[in-house]
Design an enzyme around this catalytic site. Structure first.
Site, PDB file in Angstrom:
ATOM      1  N   SER A 260       0.809  -1.212   0.000  1.00  0.00           N
ATOM      2  CA  SER A 260       0.000   0.000   0.000  1.00  0.00           C
ATOM      3  C   SER A 260       0.844   1.265   0.000  1.00  0.00           C
ATOM      4  CB  SER A 260      -0.965  -0.019   1.181  1.00  0.00           C
ATOM      5  OG  SER A 260      -1.835  -1.113   1.077  1.00  0.00           O
TER       6      SER A 260
ATOM      7  N   ASP B 189       9.953   5.192 -10.229  1.00  0.00           N
ATOM      8  CA  ASP B 189       9.526   5.776 -11.507  1.00  0.00           C
ATOM      9  C   ASP B 189      10.208   7.108 -11.785  1.00  0.00           C
ATOM     10  OD1 ASP B 189       7.907   3.631 -11.950  1.00  0.00           O
ATOM     11  OD2 ASP B 189       6.031   4.753 -12.082  1.00  0.00           O
TER      12      ASP B 189
ATOM     13  N   LYS C  49      -0.789  -4.228  -3.225  1.00  0.00           N
ATOM     14  CA  LYS C  49      -2.090  -3.655  -2.861  1.00  0.00           C
ATOM     15  C   LYS C  49      -2.178  -2.274  -3.502  1.00  0.00           C
ATOM     16  CE  LYS C  49      -5.143  -2.092   0.798  1.00  0.00           C
ATOM     17  NZ  LYS C  49      -5.172  -0.679   0.355  1.00  0.00           N
TER      18      LYS C  49
END
Length: 449
Positions: free
Chosen positions: A306, A317, A331
């Site tokens: 999460s 990224d 998740k």
């Protein structure tokens, strides 16, 4: 600044917390209303029949909570859940990060989630001061056997009012010991930090389900700045998530620009880059003079979920840090929380999917580290269970070259769980700098040119 407003969660699961009571559930009408749907009429008639005619009287509270959990179960979504009043109050204490207790982190002793054993002692807290040790198994609390209670129930018994006493009877390697402990205010830490050899900074985020995370993260980053740290390890292992804005806040502490996360709702609408989720919580990083700008790596494992994955995904990224460790849990959904239900309970409802800065959905997929490596901190635990033996019969098994003798209980059942040994650490650190393969690799990557 600390975000405020509507609460959004990106959490894998909640730990046990303390309850001190529950609000009375409302009674509904006993006869179906004239404009009720057939489904509503059927529900009300079944409820009335059970309440008035079932052979054994059933508590109204139990019926309503069963109906609520059954309705939510129809969604077949493990991340949408109802928390009863007595557990919700404990959750709120965990969220605030402040309560009265002994200052010990507990984990279930048994594989079915019952019992409680100590896995961590908070420095300077009563549990440490009286001599409790990691690995101690709690047998009784104030004279009552707790070995078959759920972890939540054990925690409920241990916590209480400030300056009151609690008596613990524990098992330490087969030796029974008794401790009387005075409860004090415990400020649970979401963030732990220290300086490793070579002036390498280490910041562990234990949970995002703690409102103290904002101030504690600021303190950790300031420590890194004061110590002139230029290489840093961010450890997100075993962190199951928590507050959405907590995850964003941590990611933003290491980014001066770039997207962090976006949300997509049931209509397919995706939040715009930088859109505000709260008054001080945005989907994109905002430059700050307190941002850590040095070299860094991020450690993850299969239990990183999460909000932890939001942080790892954002830093990966944006090419900000190498991710090292195991593939994460996966998740990729966020819950909206209705925390003011009339009965004092709480509903966490999955309402959005979240995406990494590159628009990637990680739900049920996880984040793949740049360097894949198995978490070696804890030895694999061997468990054994069997049945069909004669009561009292001795069963000999060999595990890892060691012969063990088990005794069947009165029902002919026998079990065995290997107790993991804690690896020794060097003086001045609680970390295993040599035996922790993921941490060791992180330090190697940081020292590469």
């Amino acid at each position: 600044m600390k975000p405020n407003g509507k609460l959004a969660l990106v959490v894998l699961g909640l730990t046990s917390t303390l309850a001190i009571g529950y609000a009375q559930l409302r009674s509904y009408q006993t006869m179906p209303s004239a404009n009720a749907t057939p489904q509503e009429q059927t529900f009300q008639e079944i409820y009335n029949a059970i309440k008035n005619e079932y052979l054994t009287p059933v508590e109204e509270k139990k019926l309503w909570e069963g109906a609520l959990t059954g309705m939510i179960a129809a969604l077949d979504d493990q991340f949408t859940y109802y928390t009863p009043p007595e557990d919700n109050e404990m959750d709120q204490q965990a969220l605030e990060g402040k309560f009265f207790g002994i200052g010990a982190t507990l984990t279930p002793t048994n594989s079915d989630g019952t019992g409680a054993s100590i896995t961590e002692l908070l420095p300077g807290m009563p549990a440490q001061q009286v001599g409790l040790q990691i690995g101690d198994s709690i047998v009784k609390v104030d004279g009552a056997d707790v070995t078959k209670l759920t972890l939540t129930k054990v925690v409920q018994k241990i916590r209480g009012a400030e300056n009151t006493k609690v008596k613990l009877e524990i098992d330490r390697g087969g030796v029974p010991l008794t401790f009387e402990i005075t409860r004090k205010e415990v400020i649970d830490y979401a963030v732990y930090s220290e300086i490793l050899p070579g002036n390498v900074g280490y910041v562990q985020v234990r949970t995002f389900y703690n409102k103290q995370i904002f101030a504690q993260m600021d303190k950790a980053i300031k420590e890194m700045s004061d110590k002139k740290v230029s290489k840093l390890v961010l450890d997100l292992r075993d962190n199951g998530g928590g507050l959405l804005c907590g995850g964003i806040y941590v990611a933003d502490a290491f980014l001066s620009k770039g997207n962090i996360v976006s949300l997509k709702d049931r209509t397919g609408r995706e939040t715009a880059p930088g859109e505000a989720f709260d008054s001080n919580c945005f989907g994109s990083a905002r430059a700050s003079k307190t941002d850590y700008t040095g070299k860094m790596v991020v450690l993850v494992n299969r239990n990183s979920a999460s909000a932890s994955e939001i942080v790892a995904g954002a830093l990966q990224d944006n090419d900000r840090a190498k991710i090292i460790g195991e593939k994460t849990f996966g998740k990729g959904v966020a819950q909206s929380v209705i925390n003011d239900l009339p009965d004092g309970g709480k509903l966490a409802l999955v309402s959005n999917e979240w995406l990494t800065p590159k628009g990637t959905s990680i739900h049920k997929k996880g984040i793949t580290p740049d360097v894949l490596l198995e978490d070696s901190r804890f030895p694999k635990v061997v468990t054994l269970a069997g049945t069909g033996a004669t009561a009292g019969e001795k069963i000999k098994v060999t595990i890892g070259g060691k012969e063990l003798e088990l005794t069947a209980d009165k029902e002919g059942k026998f079990t065995y769980t290997q107790v993991a040994e804690r690896k020794p650490t060097k003086e001045g650190t609680r970390l295993d700098l040599e035996g922790d393969a993921i941490l060791k690799k992180g330090l190697e990557v940081l020292n590469q040119n």
